[in-house]
Design a protein around this motif. Sequence first.
Motif, short mmCIF file in Angstrom:
data_model
loop_
_atom_site.label_atom_id
_atom_site.label_comp_id
_atom_site.label_asym_id
_atom_site.label_seq_id
_atom_site.Cartn_x
_atom_site.Cartn_y
_atom_site.Cartn_z
N ARG A 179 -6.17 -0.74 -2.59
CA ARG A 179 -7.20 -0.24 -3.52
C ARG A 179 -6.83 -0.41 -4.98
NH1 ARG A 179 -7.99 5.33 -0.37
NH2 ARG A 179 -9.15 4.52 1.39
N HIS A 180 -5.54 -0.22 -5.31
CA HIS A 180 -5.15 -0.15 -6.72
C HIS A 180 -4.10 -1.18 -7.12
CE1 HIS A 180 -7.40 3.57 -6.64
NE2 HIS A 180 -6.66 3.95 -5.62
N GLY A 181 -3.59 -1.93 -6.18
CA GLY A 181 -2.58 -2.93 -6.49
C GLY A 181 -1.19 -2.35 -6.72
N ARG A 182 -1.05 -1.04 -6.51
CA ARG A 182 0.24 -0.39 -6.69
C ARG A 182 0.17 1.02 -6.10
NH1 ARG A 182 0.38 0.88 -13.11
NH2 ARG A 182 -1.44 2.20 -13.18
N ILE A 183 1.35 1.59 -5.92
CA ILE A 183 1.46 2.96 -5.44
C ILE A 183 1.82 3.82 -6.65
CG2 ILE A 183 2.72 4.54 -3.93
CD1 ILE A 183 3.35 2.05 -2.16
N GLY A 184 1.12 4.93 -6.80
CA GLY A 184 1.42 5.86 -7.88
C GLY A 184 0.80 7.21 -7.56
N THR A 185 1.32 8.25 -8.15
CA THR A 185 0.87 9.58 -7.82
C THR A 185 -0.46 9.96 -8.46
OG1 THR A 185 2.16 10.56 -9.62
CG2 THR A 185 3.22 10.42 -7.44
#
Length: 172
Positions: free
Chosen positions: A31-37
């Motif tokens: 969904r976002h191209g990366r993992i983040g909180t």
Amino acid sequence: MLDTFNLSSFGAFHTLVALVAVACGIAALVRHGRIGTATPAGLGYVLLTVATSVTGLFIFRHGGFGPPHVLAILTLVVLAVAWAAERRAGATGARRYVAVLGYSLTLFFHLIPGLTEGGTRLPLGDPAFSGPEDPTLKMLVGLGFLVYLAGAAWQALRLHRTARAPQPAPAR
């Protein structure tokens, strides 16, 4: 049923939490191209990965403290560094890279016990791997690392491009 897979109830819980964590991590990447909180999927990934690592510290299937426990501790350390980088000044500059690449590295870390434990138990009666030292398993983990490196390069390039893109002027 758990006896069929040689899993305790605690081991089954640990495995379920890990599988949901990986699903959240993959969803965040897609969904976002990366993992983040900052996203529900990313936050879920981080929290569930912490839970997976902590529960993994209490599993001693292969005797005493060993490589899986070291990996759990390493995962917690990388998550802490990535989280701290993400929190500092909104993850600007090098901190953005540390956060994004750190979280993605922990997704690769999930691959190692996932392949090892899954491959030494499945398929039932004729497991894919003879044990943690199986050459095919080592090759697959190595290929997984290459996939991580390619994904990390892609993420770093995306971060670099967004950092250099002209920012819109503030509204007056």
